[in-house]
Design an enzyme around this catalytic site. Structure first.
Site, PDB file in Angstrom:
ATOM      1  N   HIS A  89      51.389  35.468  51.721  1.00 32.61           N
ATOM      2  CA  HIS A  89      50.397  35.318  50.653  1.00 32.61           C
ATOM      3  C   HIS A  89      50.701  36.309  49.534  1.00 32.61           C
ATOM      4  O   HIS A  89      51.424  37.290  49.729  1.00 32.61           O
ATOM      5  CB  HIS A  89      48.982  35.602  51.176  1.00 32.61           C
ATOM      6  CG  HIS A  89      48.387  34.454  51.926  1.00 32.61           C
ATOM      7  ND1 HIS A  89      48.601  34.258  53.264  1.00 32.61           N
ATOM      8  CD2 HIS A  89      47.592  33.426  51.514  1.00 32.61           C
ATOM      9  CE1 HIS A  89      47.963  33.171  53.654  1.00 32.61           C
ATOM     10  NE2 HIS A  89      47.349  32.640  52.614  1.00 32.61           N
ATOM     11  N   HIS A  90      50.058  36.071  48.394  1.00 32.47           N
ATOM     12  CA  HIS A  90      50.154  36.934  47.210  1.00 32.47           C
ATOM     13  C   HIS A  90      49.810  38.405  47.521  1.00 32.47           C
ATOM     14  O   HIS A  90      49.138  38.703  48.509  1.00 32.47           O
ATOM     15  CB  HIS A  90      49.216  36.404  46.127  1.00 32.47           C
ATOM     16  CG  HIS A  90      47.791  36.235  46.611  1.00 32.47           C
ATOM     17  ND1 HIS A  90      46.862  37.228  46.523  1.00 32.47           N
ATOM     18  CD2 HIS A  90      47.172  35.198  47.219  1.00 32.47           C
ATOM     19  CE1 HIS A  90      45.722  36.815  47.034  1.00 32.47           C
ATOM     20  NE2 HIS A  90      45.877  35.576  47.473  1.00 32.47           N
ATOM     21  N   THR A 139      38.642  28.403  57.204  1.00 35.66           N
ATOM     22  CA  THR A 139      39.492  29.488  56.711  1.00 35.66           C
ATOM     23  C   THR A 139      40.554  28.944  55.759  1.00 35.66           C
ATOM     24  O   THR A 139      41.264  29.705  55.118  1.00 35.66           O
ATOM     25  CB  THR A 139      40.183  30.200  57.889  1.00 35.66           C
ATOM     26  OG1 THR A 139      40.829  29.204  58.690  1.00 35.66           O
ATOM     27  CG2 THR A 139      39.182  30.963  58.728  1.00 35.66           C
ATOM     28  N   LYS A 190      46.058  39.790  48.437  1.00 43.77           N
ATOM     29  CA  LYS A 190      45.258  39.393  49.616  1.00 43.77           C
ATOM     30  C   LYS A 190      44.886  40.623  50.435  1.00 43.77           C
ATOM     31  O   LYS A 190      45.721  41.482  50.692  1.00 43.77           O
ATOM     32  CB  LYS A 190      46.030  38.376  50.463  1.00 43.77           C
ATOM     33  CG  LYS A 190      45.192  37.861  51.623  1.00 43.77           C
ATOM     34  CD  LYS A 190      45.718  36.572  52.205  1.00 43.77           C
ATOM     35  CE  LYS A 190      44.900  36.119  53.393  1.00 43.77           C
ATOM     36  NZ  LYS A 190      43.501  35.817  53.056  1.00 43.77           N
ATOM     37  N   GLY A 229      35.986  35.665  41.162  1.00 41.98           N
ATOM     38  CA  GLY A 229      37.217  35.769  41.945  1.00 41.98           C
ATOM     39  C   GLY A 229      38.251  34.710  41.583  1.00 41.98           C
ATOM     40  O   GLY A 229      37.976  33.798  40.791  1.00 41.98           O
ATOM     41  N   ARG A 230      39.432  34.830  42.176  1.00 37.83           N
ATOM     42  CA  ARG A 230      40.523  33.882  41.900  1.00 37.83           C
ATOM     43  C   ARG A 230      40.111  32.444  42.215  1.00 37.83           C
ATOM     44  O   ARG A 230      40.304  31.547  41.406  1.00 37.83           O
ATOM     45  CB  ARG A 230      41.770  34.258  42.720  1.00 37.83           C
ATOM     46  CG  ARG A 230      42.602  35.351  42.104  1.00 37.83           C
ATOM     47  CD  ARG A 230      43.740  35.762  43.041  1.00 37.83           C
ATOM     48  NE  ARG A 230      43.206  36.460  44.196  1.00 37.83           N
ATOM     49  CZ  ARG A 230      43.037  37.783  44.249  1.00 37.83           C
ATOM     50  NH1 ARG A 230      43.396  38.533  43.228  1.00 37.83           N
ATOM     51  NH2 ARG A 230      42.530  38.371  45.318  1.00 37.83           N
ATOM     52  N   THR A 257      35.308  32.194  52.796  1.00 40.77           N
ATOM     53  CA  THR A 257      35.702  33.606  52.917  1.00 40.77           C
ATOM     54  C   THR A 257      36.347  33.864  54.272  1.00 40.77           C
ATOM     55  O   THR A 257      35.846  33.390  55.292  1.00 40.77           O
ATOM     56  CB  THR A 257      34.457  34.506  52.751  1.00 40.77           C
ATOM     57  OG1 THR A 257      33.871  34.218  51.489  1.00 40.77           O
ATOM     58  CG2 THR A 257      34.816  35.979  52.818  1.00 40.77           C
ATOM     59  N   THR A 258      37.423  34.623  54.275  1.00 36.34           N
ATOM     60  CA  THR A 258      38.116  34.917  55.540  1.00 36.34           C
ATOM     61  C   THR A 258      37.904  36.383  55.935  1.00 36.34           C
ATOM     62  O   THR A 258      37.319  37.153  55.175  1.00 36.34           O
ATOM     63  CB  THR A 258      39.628  34.625  55.421  1.00 36.34           C
ATOM     64  OG1 THR A 258      40.177  35.495  54.416  1.00 36.34           O
ATOM     65  CG2 THR A 258      39.899  33.186  55.046  1.00 36.34           C
ATOM     66  N   GLY A 262      43.210  34.337  57.629  1.00 36.76           N
ATOM     67  CA  GLY A 262      42.263  33.576  58.459  1.00 36.76           C
ATOM     68  C   GLY A 262      42.886  32.286  58.939  1.00 36.76           C
ATOM     69  O   GLY A 262      42.655  31.839  60.075  1.00 36.76           O
TER      70      GLY A 262
HETATM   71  P1  NAD Z   1      38.922  37.712  44.885  1.00 37.87           P
HETATM   72  O1  NAD Z   1      39.025  39.131  45.332  1.00 37.87           O
HETATM   73  O2  NAD Z   1      39.703  37.258  43.691  1.00 37.87           O
HETATM   74  O3  NAD Z   1      37.367  37.367  44.591  1.00 37.87           O
HETATM   75  C1  NAD Z   1      36.315  37.812  45.404  1.00 37.87           C
HETATM   76  C2  NAD Z   1      34.989  37.484  44.727  1.00 37.87           C
HETATM   77  O4  NAD Z   1      33.917  37.923  45.601  1.00 37.87           O
HETATM   78  C3  NAD Z   1      34.759  38.216  43.376  1.00 37.87           C
HETATM   79  O5  NAD Z   1      34.001  37.388  42.516  1.00 37.87           O
HETATM   80  C4  NAD Z   1      33.914  39.429  43.792  1.00 37.87           C
HETATM   81  O6  NAD Z   1      33.086  39.925  42.747  1.00 37.87           O
HETATM   82  C5  NAD Z   1      33.054  38.808  44.897  1.00 37.87           C
HETATM   83  N1  NAD Z   1      32.564  39.832  45.817  1.00 37.87           N
HETATM   84  C6  NAD Z   1      33.318  40.666  46.582  1.00 37.87           C
HETATM   85  N2  NAD Z   1      32.517  41.489  47.274  1.00 37.87           N
HETATM   86  C7  NAD Z   1      31.243  41.168  46.928  1.00 37.87           C
HETATM   87  C8  NAD Z   1      29.949  41.668  47.305  1.00 37.87           C
HETATM   88  N3  NAD Z   1      29.837  42.678  48.177  1.00 37.87           N
HETATM   89  N4  NAD Z   1      28.851  41.057  46.779  1.00 37.87           N
HETATM   90  C9  NAD Z   1      28.962  40.028  45.914  1.00 37.87           C
HETATM   91  N5  NAD Z   1      30.152  39.526  45.502  1.00 37.87           N
HETATM   92  C10 NAD Z   1      31.270  40.095  46.014  1.00 37.87           C
HETATM   93  O7  NAD Z   1      39.281  36.840  46.160  1.00 37.87           O
HETATM   94  P2  NAD Z   1      39.799  35.325  46.259  1.00 37.87           P
HETATM   95  O8  NAD Z   1      41.286  35.294  46.267  1.00 37.87           O
HETATM   96  O9  NAD Z   1      39.042  34.450  45.315  1.00 37.87           O
HETATM   97  O10 NAD Z   1      39.354  35.009  47.771  1.00 37.87           O
HETATM   98  C11 NAD Z   1      38.004  35.151  48.181  1.00 37.87           C
HETATM   99  C12 NAD Z   1      37.914  34.929  49.681  1.00 37.87           C
HETATM  100  O11 NAD Z   1      38.286  33.578  49.988  1.00 37.87           O
HETATM  101  C13 NAD Z   1      38.850  35.815  50.522  1.00 37.87           C
HETATM  102  O12 NAD Z   1      38.224  36.105  51.745  1.00 37.87           O
HETATM  103  C14 NAD Z   1      40.065  34.911  50.740  1.00 37.87           C
HETATM  104  O13 NAD Z   1      40.807  35.262  51.882  1.00 37.87           O
HETATM  105  C15 NAD Z   1      39.367  33.586  50.909  1.00 37.87           C
HETATM  106  N6  NAD Z   1      40.187  32.400  50.644  1.00 37.87           N
HETATM  107  C16 NAD Z   1      39.912  31.319  51.407  1.00 37.87           C
HETATM  108  C17 NAD Z   1      40.576  30.136  51.174  1.00 37.87           C
HETATM  109  C18 NAD Z   1      40.188  28.916  51.973  1.00 37.87           C
HETATM  110  O14 NAD Z   1      40.771  27.836  51.745  1.00 37.87           O
HETATM  111  N7  NAD Z   1      39.219  29.023  52.882  1.00 37.87           N
HETATM  112  C19 NAD Z   1      41.561  30.064  50.175  1.00 37.87           C
HETATM  113  C20 NAD Z   1      41.818  31.188  49.396  1.00 37.87           C
HETATM  114  C21 NAD Z   1      41.101  32.370  49.629  1.00 37.87           C
END
Ligand code: NAD
Length: 255
Positions: free
Chosen positions: A144-145, A113, A148, A11-12, A89-90, A154
């Site tokens: 957000h981008h 969050t 999202k 993921g990102r 994760t949110t 969250g």
């Molecule tokens: P993204 O979609 O780019 O990446 C998600 C990752 O999770 C990928 O590697 C994907 O393969 C994996 N994934 C998804 N579903 C899955 C499953 N069922 N089983 C196994 N792996 C799975 O998302 P992102 O932008 O990296 O954000 C991820 C999460 O973090 C989101 O919930 C986002 O809102 C949250 N987030 C939180 C913060 C924070 O500071 N707490 C900051 C940014 C993003």
């Protein structure tokens, strides 16, 4: 060296976490959980697996930035193979939040969050203003981008929760997310939580306190997603020293 496992590695945020770990020699990238295929190479010492048990057992601490379903699956297995967890994760629903609380009886878990220190301060200051300027109307706005998935963010919900708590209100009774049509005047206790989506915005959150004759807006801007990765790694160092329990970033920062 702290052995860190990454959940959500493709993921990102996950990719940035991996880069950050590989660039610093006080962390060891011990395991990554990969559902499908990893598009880049990792050191040979890193365990790449889709087996939850092996993934959990290979590391001192796990950092999760994935999806609500994935976090749920991780927590269910972690109940049998406990490990300090940092969860970013949110969009977790009530059932998953309940699971998180249960799991924290058998392992230390930090759930935030938003992993930025600035947002932790915004939460704190927002609650203070909400309690002090009692007659102000509270409206929270986030952008957000375009990728999202959950809305409101969250972080926005956590900020709203802090403001509601400071006024002894139940957020579910007072939150309004979206207004449209002839809806009538705003009620006094309402807390608006609105979402915009577009471009590559890493995250901006504003809490507005609107009075007659003046208003105060407090804004946090994340200018890079790396902020969340760095924050999560700081939290990983902290959580491995803690007893079982559910913690927030404010506990680690002692604010
Ligand atoms: P993204 O979609 O780019 O990446 C998600 C990752 O999770 C990928 O590697 C994907 O393969 C994996 N994934 C998804 N579903 C899955 C499953 N069922 N089983 C196994 N792996 C799975 O998302 P992102 O932008 O990296 O954000 C991820 C999460 O973090 C989101 O919930 C986002 O809102 C949250 N987030 C939180 C913060 C924070 O500071 N707490 C900051 C940014 C993003």
């Amino acid at each position: 060296m702290l052995k860190v496992g990454i959940f959500g590695a493709t993921g990102r945020v996950g990719k940035l976490l991996i880069e950050e770990i590989l660039n610093h020699n006080h962390f060891n990238l011990s395991s990554v959980y990969v559902r499908n295929e990893l598009q880049y190479s990792l050191p040979s010492s890193t365990m790449i697996t889709k087996d939850f048990e092996i993934f959990l057992q290979s590391s001192d601490v796990i950092i999760d930035f994935s999806s609500p379903e994935a976090t749920k699956a991780l927590l269910e297995v972690a109940l049998s193979y406990p490990k300090p967890l940092v969860i970013g994760t949110t969009g977790l629903d009530n059932d998953i939040q309940h699971l998180l609380e249960n799991a924290s009886h058998t392992m230390p878990i930090l759930y935030a969050t938003n992993m930025s220190k600035g947002v932790a301060m915004l939460n704190k200051i927002g609650a203070l203003v909400a309690a002090t300027l009692k007659e102000s109307d509270i409206e929270i706005c986030e952008i957000h981008h375009r990728y999202k998935k959950d809305a409101p963010s969250g972080t926005a919900l956590s900020l709203a929760q802090s403001c509601a708590k400071a006024r002894n209100l139940k957020l579910s009774d007072v939150r309004i997310s979206g207004r449209n049509g002839n809806i009538g005047e705003r009620s006094a206790n309402e807390i608006g939580v609105m979402s915009l989506r577009g471009g590559d915005v890493a995250g901006r959150h504003t809490i507005g306190f609107y009075l007659d004759g003046e208003y105060l807006e407090l804004t946090h801007n994340a200018t890079s997603r790396l902020t969340f990765a760095k924050g999560a790694l700081d939290m990983a160092k902290w959580i491995v020293e803690q007893k079982n329990g559910l913690y927030g970033i404010e506990d680690a920062l002692e604010i």
